[in-house]
Design a protein around this motif. Structure first.
Motif, PDB file in Angstrom:
ATOM      1  N   SER A  65      12.229  -4.847  31.518  1.00  0.00           N
ATOM      2  CA  SER A  65      12.976  -4.478  32.726  1.00  0.00           C
ATOM      3  C   SER A  65      13.776  -5.661  33.245  1.00  0.00           C
ATOM      4  O   SER A  65      14.915  -5.518  33.676  1.00  0.00           O
ATOM      5  CB  SER A  65      12.030  -3.996  33.823  1.00  0.00           C
ATOM      6  N   ALA A  66      13.176  -6.848  33.195  1.00  0.00           N
ATOM      7  CA  ALA A  66      13.863  -8.053  33.677  1.00  0.00           C
ATOM      8  C   ALA A  66      14.907  -8.544  32.680  1.00  0.00           C
ATOM      9  O   ALA A  66      15.907  -9.150  33.070  1.00  0.00           O
ATOM     10  CB  ALA A  66      12.840  -9.148  33.950  1.00  0.00           C
ATOM     11  N   ASN A  67      14.677  -8.310  31.389  1.00  0.00           N
ATOM     12  CA  ASN A  67      15.570  -8.793  30.331  1.00  0.00           C
ATOM     13  C   ASN A  67      15.751  -7.708  29.277  1.00  0.00           C
ATOM     14  O   ASN A  67      15.077  -7.733  28.248  1.00  0.00           O
ATOM     15  CB  ASN A  67      14.990 -10.045  29.670  1.00  0.00           C
ATOM     16  N   PRO A  68      16.644  -6.745  29.476  1.00  0.00           N
ATOM     17  CA  PRO A  68      16.813  -5.638  28.534  1.00  0.00           C
ATOM     18  C   PRO A  68      17.176  -6.082  27.109  1.00  0.00           C
ATOM     19  O   PRO A  68      16.897  -5.352  26.159  1.00  0.00           O
ATOM     20  CB  PRO A  68      17.941  -4.806  29.144  1.00  0.00           C
ATOM     21  N   GLU A  69      17.741  -7.281  26.966  1.00  0.00           N
ATOM     22  CA  GLU A  69      18.085  -7.745  25.617  1.00  0.00           C
ATOM     23  C   GLU A  69      16.845  -7.988  24.753  1.00  0.00           C
ATOM     24  O   GLU A  69      16.938  -8.051  23.536  1.00  0.00           O
ATOM     25  CB  GLU A  69      18.960  -9.010  25.673  1.00  0.00           C
ATOM     26  N   PHE A  70      15.673  -8.102  25.378  1.00  0.00           N
ATOM     27  CA  PHE A  70      14.433  -8.289  24.606  1.00  0.00           C
ATOM     28  C   PHE A  70      14.058  -7.037  23.822  1.00  0.00           C
ATOM     29  O   PHE A  70      13.156  -7.067  22.998  1.00  0.00           O
ATOM     30  CB  PHE A  70      13.271  -8.690  25.504  1.00  0.00           C
ATOM     31  N   LEU A  71      14.723  -5.926  24.077  1.00  0.00           N
ATOM     32  CA  LEU A  71      14.447  -4.695  23.340  1.00  0.00           C
ATOM     33  C   LEU A  71      15.136  -4.692  21.977  1.00  0.00           C
ATOM     34  O   LEU A  71      14.996  -3.757  21.215  1.00  0.00           O
ATOM     35  CB  LEU A  71      14.881  -3.474  24.163  1.00  0.00           C
ATOM     36  N   GLY A  76      12.261 -13.713  20.583  1.00  0.00           N
ATOM     37  CA  GLY A  76      10.943 -14.326  20.480  1.00  0.00           C
ATOM     38  C   GLY A  76       9.985 -14.064  21.621  1.00  0.00           C
ATOM     39  O   GLY A  76       8.789 -14.211  21.462  1.00  0.00           O
ATOM     40  N   LYS A  77      10.471 -13.686  22.788  1.00  0.00           N
ATOM     41  CA  LYS A  77       9.598 -13.534  23.956  1.00  0.00           C
ATOM     42  C   LYS A  77       8.525 -12.469  23.738  1.00  0.00           C
ATOM     43  O   LYS A  77       7.360 -12.681  24.088  1.00  0.00           O
ATOM     44  CB  LYS A  77      10.446 -13.186  25.184  1.00  0.00           C
ATOM     45  N   LEU A  78       8.888 -11.340  23.154  1.00  0.00           N
ATOM     46  CA  LEU A  78       7.891 -10.285  22.947  1.00  0.00           C
ATOM     47  C   LEU A  78       6.838 -10.706  21.926  1.00  0.00           C
ATOM     48  O   LEU A  78       5.665 -10.392  22.096  1.00  0.00           O
ATOM     49  CB  LEU A  78       8.564  -8.980  22.536  1.00  0.00           C
ATOM     50  N   GLU A  79       7.244 -11.406  20.867  1.00  0.00           N
ATOM     51  CA  GLU A  79       6.261 -11.900  19.900  1.00  0.00           C
ATOM     52  C   GLU A  79       5.264 -12.845  20.570  1.00  0.00           C
ATOM     53  O   GLU A  79       4.077 -12.839  20.280  1.00  0.00           O
ATOM     54  CB  GLU A  79       6.936 -12.625  18.725  1.00  0.00           C
ATOM     55  N   GLU A  80       5.792 -13.645  21.509  1.00  0.00           N
ATOM     56  CA  GLU A  80       4.953 -14.575  22.261  1.00  0.00           C
ATOM     57  C   GLU A  80       3.895 -13.818  23.064  1.00  0.00           C
ATOM     58  O   GLU A  80       2.717 -14.156  23.055  1.00  0.00           O
ATOM     59  CB  GLU A  80       5.861 -15.355  23.214  1.00  0.00           C
ATOM     60  N   VAL A  81       4.344 -12.771  23.765  1.00  0.00           N
ATOM     61  CA  VAL A  81       3.427 -11.962  24.574  1.00  0.00           C
ATOM     62  C   VAL A  81       2.413 -11.255  23.683  1.00  0.00           C
ATOM     63  O   VAL A  81       1.218 -11.235  23.971  1.00  0.00           O
ATOM     64  CB  VAL A  81       4.213 -10.932  25.421  1.00  0.00           C
ATOM     65  N   ARG A  94      -0.613  -5.959  16.862  1.00  0.00           N
ATOM     66  CA  ARG A  94       0.062  -5.405  18.040  1.00  0.00           C
ATOM     67  C   ARG A  94       1.538  -5.326  17.693  1.00  0.00           C
ATOM     68  O   ARG A  94       2.122  -6.300  17.209  1.00  0.00           O
ATOM     69  CB  ARG A  94      -0.122  -6.292  19.261  1.00  0.00           C
ATOM     70  N   SER A  95       2.146  -4.178  17.926  1.00  0.00           N
ATOM     71  CA  SER A  95       3.570  -4.042  17.624  1.00  0.00           C
ATOM     72  C   SER A  95       4.268  -3.222  18.690  1.00  0.00           C
ATOM     73  O   SER A  95       3.682  -2.341  19.300  1.00  0.00           O
ATOM     74  CB  SER A  95       3.772  -3.412  16.249  1.00  0.00           C
ATOM     75  N   VAL A  96       5.548  -3.566  18.889  1.00  0.00           N
ATOM     76  CA  VAL A  96       6.419  -2.835  19.807  1.00  0.00           C
ATOM     77  C   VAL A  96       7.502  -2.196  18.964  1.00  0.00           C
ATOM     78  O   VAL A  96       8.136  -2.859  18.139  1.00  0.00           O
ATOM     79  CB  VAL A  96       7.040  -3.778  20.854  1.00  0.00           C
ATOM     80  N   ILE A 104      10.423  -3.766  16.946  1.00  0.00           N
ATOM     81  CA  ILE A 104      11.127  -4.739  17.774  1.00  0.00           C
ATOM     82  C   ILE A 104      10.412  -6.085  17.705  1.00  0.00           C
ATOM     83  O   ILE A 104      11.030  -7.127  17.567  1.00  0.00           O
ATOM     84  CB  ILE A 104      11.197  -4.271  19.252  1.00  0.00           C
ATOM     85  N   ALA A 105       9.086  -6.042  17.821  1.00  0.00           N
ATOM     86  CA  ALA A 105       8.277  -7.264  17.793  1.00  0.00           C
ATOM     87  C   ALA A 105       6.901  -6.911  17.265  1.00  0.00           C
ATOM     88  O   ALA A 105       6.421  -5.787  17.433  1.00  0.00           O
ATOM     89  CB  ALA A 105       8.172  -7.862  19.187  1.00  0.00           C
ATOM     90  N   SER A 106       6.271  -7.889  16.641  1.00  0.00           N
ATOM     91  CA  SER A 106       4.949  -7.641  16.074  1.00  0.00           C
ATOM     92  C   SER A 106       4.162  -8.944  16.008  1.00  0.00           C
ATOM     93  O   SER A 106       4.726 -10.017  15.821  1.00  0.00           O
ATOM     94  CB  SER A 106       5.087  -7.044  14.677  1.00  0.00           C
ATOM     95  N   SER A 107       2.874  -8.812  16.167  1.00  0.00           N
ATOM     96  CA  SER A 107       1.943  -9.919  15.992  1.00  0.00           C
ATOM     97  C   SER A 107       0.774  -9.358  15.204  1.00  0.00           C
ATOM     98  O   SER A 107       0.187  -8.355  15.603  1.00  0.00           O
ATOM     99  CB  SER A 107       1.472 -10.433  17.349  1.00  0.00           C
ATOM    100  N   SER A 108       0.469  -9.974  14.066  1.00  0.00           N
ATOM    101  CA  SER A 108      -0.565  -9.348  13.241  1.00  0.00           C
ATOM    102  C   SER A 108      -1.495 -10.358  12.593  1.00  0.00           C
ATOM    103  O   SER A 108      -1.116 -11.478  12.271  1.00  0.00           O
ATOM    104  CB  SER A 108       0.078  -8.477  12.164  1.00  0.00           C
ATOM    105  N   ASP A 109      -2.706  -9.907  12.430  1.00  0.00           N
ATOM    106  CA  ASP A 109      -3.738 -10.603  11.666  1.00  0.00           C
ATOM    107  C   ASP A 109      -4.053  -9.722  10.467  1.00  0.00           C
ATOM    108  O   ASP A 109      -3.846  -8.511  10.523  1.00  0.00           O
ATOM    109  CB  ASP A 109      -5.021 -10.761  12.506  1.00  0.00           C
ATOM    110  N   PRO A 110      -4.573 -10.310   9.390  1.00  0.00           N
ATOM    111  CA  PRO A 110      -4.976  -9.460   8.261  1.00  0.00           C
ATOM    112  C   PRO A 110      -6.149  -8.559   8.674  1.00  0.00           C
ATOM    113  O   PRO A 110      -7.097  -9.028   9.293  1.00  0.00           O
ATOM    114  CB  PRO A 110      -5.403 -10.450   7.183  1.00  0.00           C
TER     115      PRO A 110
END
Length: 166
Positions: A65-71, A76-81, A94-96, A104-110
């Motif tokens: 909402s604050a930064n629509p370009e993150f969509l 990198g901001k979403l990956e950080e979160v 976790r993925s968006v 859009i963004a993902s963080s994963s462990d095996p």
């Protein structure tokens, strides 16, 4: 033995009845405990994952909402979160994704199969713009269920022996 005579401890009818009762009780113990454990544990894990998915979706919604370009992918901001793990350090993915299911963004462990998924909607101004998915392995649940099953079988054998050979 006549029909009117009382059952005696050495009677084969009493032994068969005791064996039947002991078998039924042992089987109920051996099956009910691991099934009960599995059901409760899966429901618990699903509730925890659902709460985490909704909390993270809310956080991602406020960031977008604050930064629509993150969509857009690659920001990198979403990956950080998403990279901020839960307090227990449980391996997860976790993925968006946007509404067309583009990541859009993902963080994963095996993770080892089988997997559990929980999904929450990401909203901006009340409109859905994407999804946040949390995925975890079910192996800890299965290992716990296996351990409970072994202990339940041992308990069932002990109960059977106790009832049968009183």
């Amino acid at each position: 033995m006549t029909r009117d005579s009382p059952l005696r401890p050495g009677d084969s009818t009493v032994e068969r009845l005791l064996t039947l009762i002991a078998s039924i009780v042992a089987l109920v113990i051996a099956f009910a405990m691991p099934i009960g454990y599995y059901v409760v544990r899966v429901q618990s894990e699903a509730a925890i994952m659902r709460a985490e998915a909704h909390a993270n979706a809310s956080l991602v919604s406020s960031i977008i909402s604050a930064n629509p370009e993150f969509l857009t992918p690659g920001m990198g901001k979403l990956e950080e979160v998403l990279g901020e793990r839960n307090q227990h350090g449980i391996a997860e993915i976790r993925s968006v994704t946007d509404l067309s299911e583009r990541v859009i963004a993902s963080s994963s462990d095996p993770l080892a199969a089988p997997l559990m998924h929980e999904i929450a909607s990401i909203h901006i101004a009340g409109e859905p713009v994407g999804l946040l998915q949390v995925t975890r392995s079910m192996q800890p649940v299965l290992w716990g269920t296996g351990l409970v099953a072994v202990l339940a079988v041992l308990l069932g054998i002990a109960v059977f022996a106790t009832l049968r050979y009183l």
